[in-house]
Design an enzyme around this catalytic site. Sequence first.
Site, PDB file in Angstrom:
ATOM      1  N   CYS A 213     -25.862  29.091  78.708  1.00 20.36           N
ATOM      2  CA  CYS A 213     -26.041  28.409  77.542  1.00 20.36           C
ATOM      3  C   CYS A 213     -25.580  29.224  76.315  1.00 20.36           C
ATOM      4  O   CYS A 213     -26.142  29.383  75.377  1.00 20.36           O
ATOM      5  CB  CYS A 213     -27.557  28.106  77.274  1.00 20.36           C
TER       6      CYS A 213
ATOM      7  N   CYS B 146     -31.280  32.232  89.286  1.00 21.07           N
ATOM      8  CA  CYS B 146     -31.971  32.879  88.197  1.00 21.07           C
ATOM      9  C   CYS B 146     -32.653  31.557  87.715  1.00 21.07           C
ATOM     10  O   CYS B 146     -32.446  31.036  86.705  1.00 21.07           O
ATOM     11  CB  CYS B 146     -30.804  33.220  87.076  1.00 21.07           C
ATOM     12  N   ALA B 147     -34.240  31.457  88.313  1.00 21.70           N
ATOM     13  CA  ALA B 147     -34.608  30.302  88.133  1.00 21.70           C
ATOM     14  C   ALA B 147     -35.681  30.269  86.788  1.00 21.70           C
ATOM     15  O   ALA B 147     -36.030  29.068  86.548  1.00 21.70           O
ATOM     16  CB  ALA B 147     -35.574  30.100  89.354  1.00 21.70           C
ATOM     17  N   ALA B 148     -36.153  31.200  86.579  1.00 21.57           N
ATOM     18  CA  ALA B 148     -37.490  31.199  85.414  1.00 21.57           C
ATOM     19  C   ALA B 148     -36.923  30.765  84.091  1.00 21.57           C
ATOM     20  O   ALA B 148     -35.707  31.336  83.819  1.00 21.57           O
ATOM     21  CB  ALA B 148     -38.031  32.546  85.594  1.00 21.57           C
TER      22      ALA B 148
ATOM     23  N   ASP C 218     -30.562  42.348  95.385  1.00 23.10           N
ATOM     24  CA  ASP C 218     -31.121  43.197  96.222  1.00 23.10           C
ATOM     25  C   ASP C 218     -32.157  42.456  97.310  1.00 23.10           C
ATOM     26  O   ASP C 218     -32.766  42.826  98.124  1.00 23.10           O
ATOM     27  CB  ASP C 218     -32.323  44.098  95.503  1.00 23.10           C
TER      28      ASP C 218
ATOM     29  N   GLY D 284     -37.755  27.886  84.878  1.00 19.88           N
ATOM     30  CA  GLY D 284     -37.805  26.849  85.946  1.00 19.88           C
ATOM     31  C   GLY D 284     -37.523  25.461  85.709  1.00 19.88           C
ATOM     32  O   GLY D 284     -37.792  24.558  86.386  1.00 19.88           O
ATOM     33  N   GLY D 285     -37.045  25.098  84.529  1.00 14.92           N
ATOM     34  CA  GLY D 285     -36.631  23.615  84.268  1.00 14.92           C
ATOM     35  C   GLY D 285     -35.863  23.329  85.043  1.00 14.92           C
ATOM     36  O   GLY D 285     -35.825  22.002  85.588  1.00 14.92           O
TER      37      GLY D 285
ATOM     38  N   ASP E  58     -27.594  29.831  86.934  1.00 13.35           N
ATOM     39  CA  ASP E  58     -27.849  29.681  85.520  1.00 13.35           C
ATOM     40  C   ASP E  58     -27.919  31.154  85.051  1.00 13.35           C
ATOM     41  O   ASP E  58     -29.109  31.884  84.899  1.00 13.35           O
ATOM     42  CB  ASP E  58     -29.162  28.801  85.347  1.00 13.35           C
TER      43      ASP E  58
END
Length: 446
Positions: A377, A261-263, A311, A265-266, A324
Amino acid sequence: MAEKARGPRREPVASAEPDAAADIGVEARIAAGILLNAALERRGGMDEAQGFAEIRRLPAPDRAFARAVAMAALRRLGEIDQILTRRLKATPNAAVMTILRIALAQILVLETPAFAAVSTAVKLAERDAKTRPYKALVNAVLRGIGRDGPGITTPESNLPDWIAARWRATYGDTALTGLALAARDEPSSDLSLKPSADALALASALEGHVLPGGSVRTAKRGDIATWPGFEDGDWWVQDAAAAVPARLLSVGPGETVLDMCAAPGGKTLQLAAAGATVTALDRSETRLARVTANLARTGLTAGVVAVPAEDWDDTRTFDAVLLDAPCTATGTFRRNPEVLRATRPADVAKLADVQHRLLDVAADRVRPGGRLVYCVCSLEREEGETQIIAFLRRNPAFRTVSADPAAIGAPDEALTPEGWLRILPSMWAENGGLDGFFAARLERAG
Ligand SMILES: C[S@@+](CC[C@H](N)C(=O)[O-])C[C@H]1O[C@@H](n2cnc3c(N)ncnc32)[C@H](O)[C@@H]1O
């Protein structure tokens, strides 16, 4: 939901110059009221309202002032209302309350000269038929507070009741007070650096300091794109706590990593900067555009995939997976005070279901002998500890590998008896705090 997408530019914050606020007019105060009410009405409301014509047409310093006032009012809403309640025999209509809240945020938090805050509040009341009859009241209440002082207030009042009750039950009375205190003030900015960048030089240029994990913390405000090293892609904005989970995964050059769940992107940038071969996956194409832009600016590389993780028709497994997960983001209230107003009790259970599902998807992507870091978080146990307890029961092939907080720039007291990290915004209080995070490192049997 978590970690809001924000552009790199921040306008100069007028709160840093109280006297300048005396020259800013009624329109900016109207804008502040619109932003405050939008934040109170709906999740993401303040960002959305920034696009309204009444806000967009303001000059940049007025826009920045309006945002600073609205954020200050949001952070101290409970205390502001306590002060007003003592002065008001009955609650006036909502428009009058907005004028009073906006004025008090200026006087009590931003140190706007009282004459400017009061006279613009009275002018504001004059402009509308709903508020005109209350012009004298606005004047009397604000002057009375100016004369007698605000009186005693309780920081806990700034937290919605249901959240305060939850955190008291989970963390106890002392921690609750610490959390409430952490919610009152605007935090500094934390920057994560590429390994090649000089942290001490950057800290000195930004009149900041280097934190234990290597992040640079600065109280400087304004347009970050003008700060040294931004154009060269030496660093990116990332809260000190948000930088901990990628360090916990401890990836090395040549390892394959899935950031699931990258965006925005930190953490992708951290993993790529550590030399790993990173696949940055996220369901949101719009948010992934931020990842791509950040990779381009920093000169780092990662494969970017826009698809819901469940998917993804790719059968690869990875040396390490970072999840994350989307969450209520209640741990980010220092930077996004809106989360406390926008989160509803039902969101916790709804997001816990999503996290449960994504954890199982993430587990399938870990190669035998590989590792998985799960983080959120959020300060809610259902999204943190409870998830991992249930996951370990469902997946006997995985076990916890205890974190070493000192090695990864986390507060020592964040370590739980199980070896997970529960970082609270009230930790490092003397140093300005950090966001709240839960993180656990798991390893799959070989
Ligand atoms: C907490 S944010 C990630 C923050 C990011 N790791 C960082 O450090 O900048 C959660 C992200 O999960 C993404 N997301 C939500 N559901 C997803 C799914 N089913 N598959 C992939 N990504 C998902 C959201 O679009 C959002 O960008």
